[in-house]
Design an enzyme around this catalytic site. Structure first.
Site, PDB file in Angstrom:
ATOM      1  N   HIS B 240       0.823  -1.287   0.051  1.00  0.00           N
ATOM      2  CA  HIS B 240      -0.001  -0.081   0.091  1.00  0.00           C
ATOM      3  C   HIS B 240       0.789   1.264   0.081  1.00  0.00           C
ATOM      4  O   HIS B 240       0.535   2.120  -0.892  1.00  0.00           O
ATOM      5  CB  HIS B 240      -0.730  -0.005   1.194  1.00  0.00           C
ATOM      6  CG  HIS B 240      -1.846   1.154   1.260  1.00  0.00           C
ATOM      7  ND1 HIS B 240      -3.267   1.144   0.743  1.00  0.00           N
ATOM      8  CD2 HIS B 240      -1.653   2.560   1.685  1.00  0.00           C
ATOM      9  CE1 HIS B 240      -3.799   2.145   1.087  1.00  0.00           C
ATOM     10  NE2 HIS B 240      -2.887   3.105   1.667  1.00  0.00           N
ATOM     11  N   GLU B 241       1.793   1.427   1.069  1.00  0.00           N
ATOM     12  CA  GLU B 241       2.555   2.445   1.317  1.00  0.00           C
ATOM     13  C   GLU B 241       3.491   2.581  -0.261  1.00  0.00           C
ATOM     14  O   GLU B 241       3.901   3.716  -0.630  1.00  0.00           O
ATOM     15  CB  GLU B 241       3.458   2.672   2.517  1.00  0.00           C
ATOM     16  CG  GLU B 241       2.612   2.597   3.499  1.00  0.00           C
ATOM     17  CD  GLU B 241       1.514   3.650   3.788  1.00  0.00           C
ATOM     18  OE1 GLU B 241       1.715   4.649   2.898  1.00  0.00           O
ATOM     19  OE2 GLU B 241       0.398   3.535   4.341  1.00  0.00           O
ATOM     20  N   HIS B 244       1.813   4.410  -2.674  1.00  0.00           N
ATOM     21  CA  HIS B 244       1.844   5.823  -2.776  1.00  0.00           C
ATOM     22  C   HIS B 244       3.178   6.103  -3.236  1.00  0.00           C
ATOM     23  O   HIS B 244       3.339   7.382  -3.930  1.00  0.00           O
ATOM     24  CB  HIS B 244       1.680   6.240  -1.313  1.00  0.00           C
ATOM     25  CG  HIS B 244       0.090   6.110  -0.678  1.00  0.00           C
ATOM     26  ND1 HIS B 244      -0.834   6.992  -1.336  1.00  0.00           N
ATOM     27  CD2 HIS B 244      -0.377   5.483   0.433  1.00  0.00           C
ATOM     28  CE1 HIS B 244      -1.902   6.806  -0.656  1.00  0.00           C
ATOM     29  NE2 HIS B 244      -1.739   6.085   0.063  1.00  0.00           N
TER      30      HIS B 244
END
Lengths: 477, 477
Positions: B240-241, B244
């Site tokens: 997820h990170e 980003h």
């Protein structure tokens, strides 16, 4: 600076350099903003007969000094410094890793040219003997190179003599033993609480390079690192950083954000951290108190070592090539080396190309050891790459301050060693709060010491303490 | 905000509140500084026939929007918001820990009054249906509450139906098994490198609340936490990170610091993170690739679980009271709950005192579950305490964007699942770089989706994908 050296990925260098340059220039312009002189003049007029150490006078003195120094510095030197530092630190990082002095030398040349120009611009004849002194004022206002030189001339021979005395009389050493870092963390947290660090107004976290950041007495953050097989490192580190933190938490709350709400100087700050790290944390009494906590937190296998052994182990002396690994007896030799070389660099009496040879020569004179490579020699510290010329003396000033303050506290409060053994650290902290912390920057570092101990900062208390403590730990009579 | 909630000791609240208020006011004044309108006008005049999605037009559009919004906001509301948030977050933190809604209610009342006034002030009739929409523009420019409502009306029934279908058909689950966090870190670092995160321009660290901070495409930092007995948490978090982070690293380097160099919106950002977390990280192909790495890094005991089991385990569905623990099938139900309640709160149609009852009622309708306490109910999120009204929709917009982009990438690039199994993630990343990242904020989030996929953002791709993937993992035909 810390972020850039420790955390920032290589891809961030260019952008960071541009940002830091802009910030430096904006700050410079802001300090020189229109109308500030008039405001300072008016405020000074309104002070009337307020005493020189009143909060208001301290604020005006500091604001005035900042402004006066900014007005001497041409903006292009400010911008150049910021730009140079960002790039030079990256170059230094790479050069150190590769043991490649030549890769850093051109940057050091440029950093020195900039520092020299800044020093000359900042220099006020009545106040500064040379450019180096003018630069050092950023870290230790009022520092005289001449006086510091004299202090070193007293320190170096007696420290070398003590080192010779202790050689061949090794203390018992704790072995390296596994201790889970979360248990170590519980231990050092308990020790930090015991000496008075207030966790409602502070935190303890982990980082590769330990530090203390105090933005306000209500929010003071310290960090440590842990060696999974050597818990004493975290104990020393946390006592040191807690010492910084106690100073920050003890600064006058009502003055937060004002100049007089700050610490007196970097040397004064280092005085507090080293007092707790060395005078408390390397005392017999402290280890009487701490040994049961070590066993409780780290495990029964640590019960094999009594308080006496732990204390002596913390007093081991072993010359190191690396300043940050140095023990208390040899630390100031590292500072002497740097101070002397740095002054010659700034004055233009030593060419950058001759630095490694000079470093290795002086190291041999001080330590009787051959520097094996520049990584363990003149490339080891970040300071010059960060443009910090004039900074190193603050470490030794901290050692002197710590010892002189501690000796006076001992004289007034009685047997502190016995108090530590009973877990009583509050009397010492209360004394430091009263004599040091509460003043903020109302007194200069020199005045603070004079006020708290009744005499000028000198080497006697430190050398006496070093000799007494290390002879005792090493069974030298 | 993050620092205050996660790190700051309680003693820092007052000072921080004062600082944030000052900063907010200074930023507000700066945006409204003299002469800026003239500069913007002149620049607009000089643009000539530059196209609407040119970098220059994007910059002027964003600068103009910021300035226009700032000019509508009275300074006292800006100051009040900043002040309120600092105190309200502390109150919320305490109230949540103590399950004490009454302790937070007065703060929420004041936050809402301020948000309502800000929304009314910011509202432009031609652009915003109500105050809530005007507030939401800070997070998702151009968001229509009406349109978002329609999207939810499509999502909620099919997600509830899917949930019912899957009930009683549990997937095989990995057991909780010890895995040292340093080994987990090596694993997730390898996965992050595999999908293309560039560690020369980024870092991975640990923090309690995972996040991604991108200050510049050359310096992008992500964090994760580790559960010592449940490695899949760190895998999902890092994917997820990293999602980003890949977006931040892919933004146009030459536009760093300019408005068009930023991400298109928070929803667009969340679209990237959820694409990698869910469409890549919960695919069969990914786990074929990852399973041997899990065994290599965490130990042979993990060889007892094949790729199929790991994949299915990551597709487990279980309704949760807590949004941040929600799975992909039920996540948007949490958003629907908040969106509907939040609009009523801002519009004044729901009193704060009635919030717990309304929350629990709506939760029952959506999940067929009784909320046991406010801590697991209306007190769980920090958003309102931080004044973030209008923020929640960005999570669902992210889910929709991720699915629609991924479906198009799949259509154009062929069998991505097979590519993942072979460790080939670059084609997908290159596609996202080209279709999304490289645009920065030149296109709005809505335009970006339209441009990349040839259609408006809708629910079809997401719902089809959810149903197909979760039916397959749960053996539902």
């Amino acid at each position: 600076m810390w972020d850039q050296e420790v955390m920032m990925p290589a891809g961030g260098v260019e952008q960071r350099a541009a940002e830091l340059e802009l910030l430096a220039v904006l700050e410079h312009r802001r300090t020189l903003g229109d109308g500030i002189d008039e405001l300072l003049d008016r405020a000074t007029g309104e002070l009337g007969d307020r005493s020189p150490d009143s909060p208001e006078r301290a604020d005006l003195r500091e604001w005035g000094r900042e402004r006066e120094r900014a007005s001497r510095l041409p903006e292009h030197l400010v911008a150049e410094r910021a730009r140079l530092e960002s790039h030079a630190q990256s170059a230094w990082s790479r050069a150190r890793a590769a043991n490649d002095f030549a890769g850093f030398a051109p940057w050091l040349d440029r950093l020195l040219a900039n520092a020299r120009s800044r020093g000359e611009a900042l220099r006020v004849d009545a106040r500064h003997a040379d450019a180096w002194e003018a630069l050092a004022e950023d870290y230790e206002p009022g520092l005289s190179a001449q006086r510091f030189s004299e202090l070193l001339d007293e320190l170096v021979p007696r420290q070398r003599a003590l080192l010779a005395e202790l050689r061949g009389r090794p203390v018992p050493r704790l072995p390296r033993m596994p201790a889970a870092t979360d248990r170590q963390e519980a231990l050092v947290r308990a020790l930090s609480v015991a000496i008075g660090f207030d966790f409602d107004r502070g935190r303890l976290d982990r980082s590769t390079h330990p530090f203390c950041s105090g933005t306000h007495p209500g929010d003071v953050r310290i960090t440590t690192r842990f060696d999974p097989e050597w818990f004493p490192e975290a104990v020393s580190t946390v006592l040191h950083e807690s010492g910084h933190g106690l100073y920050e938490q003890g600064l006058p709350q009502e003055a937060a954000g004002r100049p007089w709400g700050k610490a007196a100087s970097l040397g004064a700050h280092e005085g507090q951290s080293r007092l707790w790290e060395n005078h408390v944390g390397r005392s017999r009494g402290f280890w009487s108190f701490a040994q049961p906590l070590v066993v409780e937190h780290l495990g029964l296998e640590f019960a094999a070592f009594d308080a006496e052994t732990m204390w002596r182990s913390q007093c081991a002396v072993e010359p190191s090539f690396i300043r940050v690994d140095a023990d208390e007896v040899t630390y100031d030799l590292h500072v002497a080396l740097r101070f002397r070389i740095e002054r010659d660099l700034v004055a233009g009496n030593l060419a950058v190309s001759d630095l490694p040879e000079r470093w290795n020569h002086d190291f041999r004179e001080l330590f009787d050891l051959e520097v094996p490579d520049d990584r363990r020699g003149c490339l080891q510290d970040v300071h010059w790459a960060a443009g910090l010329f004039g900074y190193f003396p603050t470490y030794t000033l901290g050692n002197l301050q710590a010892a002189q303050l501690y000796a006076e506290a001992y004289r007034e409060l009685g047997d502190l060693d016995a108090a530590f053994a009973a877990g009583e650290f509050r009397p010492l902290l209360a004394w430091l709060r009263r004599r040091v912390h509460a003043f903020g920057a109302r007194l200069s570092a020199a005045e603070l010491v004079r006020h708290a101990t009744g005499r000028e900062l000198g080497t006697a208390a430190f050398l006496d303490s070093l000799e007494a403590r290390y002879r005792a730990a090493h069974d030298v009579n």
